[in-house]
Design an enzyme around this catalytic site. Structure first.
Site, PDB file in Angstrom:
ATOM      1  N   HIS A   1      -7.195   4.609   3.514  1.00  0.00           N
ATOM      2  CA  HIS A   1      -6.312   4.042   4.081  1.00  0.00           C
ATOM      3  C   HIS A   1      -5.899   2.788   5.035  1.00  0.00           C
ATOM      4  CE1 HIS A   1      -2.336   2.774   2.931  1.00  0.00           C
ATOM      5  NE2 HIS A   1      -2.683   2.760   1.417  1.00  0.00           N
TER       6      HIS A   1
ATOM      7  N   GLU B   1      -8.361  -3.155  -0.941  1.00  0.00           N
ATOM      8  CA  GLU B   1      -7.100  -2.781  -0.770  1.00  0.00           C
ATOM      9  C   GLU B   1      -6.355  -4.203  -0.247  1.00  0.00           C
ATOM     10  OE1 GLU B   1      -4.376   0.380  -2.399  1.00  0.00           O
ATOM     11  OE2 GLU B   1      -5.113   0.773   0.136  1.00  0.00           O
TER      12      GLU B   1
HETATM   13  P1  PGA Z   1       1.258  -1.260  -3.041  1.00  0.00           P
HETATM   14  O1  PGA Z   1       0.177   0.113  -1.933  1.00  0.00           O
HETATM   15  O2  PGA Z   1       1.087  -0.449  -4.278  1.00  0.00           O
HETATM   16  O3  PGA Z   1       2.871  -0.660  -2.562  1.00  0.00           O
HETATM   17  O4  PGA Z   1       1.406  -2.236  -2.172  1.00  0.00           O
HETATM   18  C1  PGA Z   1      -0.620   0.434  -2.294  1.00  0.00           C
HETATM   19  C2  PGA Z   1      -1.294   1.196  -1.739  1.00  0.00           C
HETATM   20  O5  PGA Z   1      -0.889   0.809  -0.031  1.00  0.00           O
HETATM   21  O6  PGA Z   1      -2.466   2.306  -1.304  1.00  0.00           O
END
Ligand code: PGA
Length: 241
Positions: free
Chosen positions: A87, A153
């Site tokens: 992550h 992401e």
């Molecule tokens: P968020 O986080 O939906 O708060 O943007 C997503 C993540 O970091 O997995």
């Protein structure tokens, strides 16, 4: 066939009220894959409460002198089915490199967990037009012969708890997901999910894109009503043929 995958990443937060109740939106379903990523401390409760549970991270070694870490086998033994690998908060706050993430994915799959490997560029990298170069390197470093899920992401779209933060546009997300798919040997079956400020108002647009196979939801997953709405939207869209 790719079943949509909706994940709740609770990060370093306590479980939302009623998360383990009989009718909670976090419960597993037959039409979608719903997986919850609680803190290590809440994992046993989550498993005992019947939720499909994953680790937010796991260490690639089995045992040994790794203070503060938990191995993939330990996650599996406690009843986890999934684990997040790399992550962006682990990459930036704990210095995890592409090589570390690859080792985590291998160890997770050896332990019988389904790894969710996270990739994504920073704002600076996108402003420099480097997003595909960065993401290509992150994806190519992964052991792509293993069963895995990829979470795209964009770091700059992750809410960090700020509800005003905006997701990437659905078109730009689709473009990157199609690019990631083009790098995968098992392109037809590997799920690529999107994370970064997914919430009820933008979930349909994002999840309707042909190469977006689900969501990794952070901030909005702490609100059972918002998470439940995202789950409903995904269920209405159904599987990806
Ligand atoms: P968020 O986080 O939906 O708060 O943007 C997503 C993540 O970091 O997995």
């Amino acid at each position: 066939m790719r079943t949509l995958f909706i994940a709740a990443n609770w990060k370093m937060n306590p479980p939302p009220d009623g998360a383990f109740a009989a009718r909670s939106p976090y419960r597993p379903r037959t039409d979608l894959d719903i997986v919850i990523f609680p803190t290590f401390l809440d994992m046993k409760t989550s498993v005992a409460g019947g939720l499909r549970t994953g680790g937010q991270c796991g260490y690639p070694e089995q045992t040994g002198a790794h203070t503060g870490d938990i191995s993939m086998a330990m996650l599996k033994n406690i009843g986890c089915t999934h684990v997040l690998c790399g992550h962006s908060e682990r990459r930036s706050q704990h210095g995890e490199s592409n090589e570390d993430v690859a080792a985590q994915v291998k160890a997770a799959s050896d332990a019988g967990l389904l790894p969710v490997a996270c990739v994504g560029e920073t704002l600076e990298q996108r402003q420099d037009g480097q997003e595909e170069t960065i993401v290509r390197a992150q994806v190519r470093a992964l052991p792509l012969d293993r069963d895995l899920i990829i979470a795209y992401e964009p770091v700059w779209a992750i809410s960090g708890g700020d509800p005003k933060k905006q997701a990437i546009t659905a078109d730009d997300a689709q473009k990157m997901h199609a690019f990631i798919r083009s790098l995968l040997p098992r392109s037809a079956t590997t799920r690529i999910i999107y994370g970064g400020s997914m919430k009820p108002p933008n979930a349909r647009d994002l999840l309707e894109q042909p190469d977006i196979d689900g969501g990794l939801v952070g901030g909005a997953s702490l609100n059972p009503q918002a998470f439940g709405e995202i789950v409903k939207i995904a269920a209405a869209i159904g599987k990806r043929h």
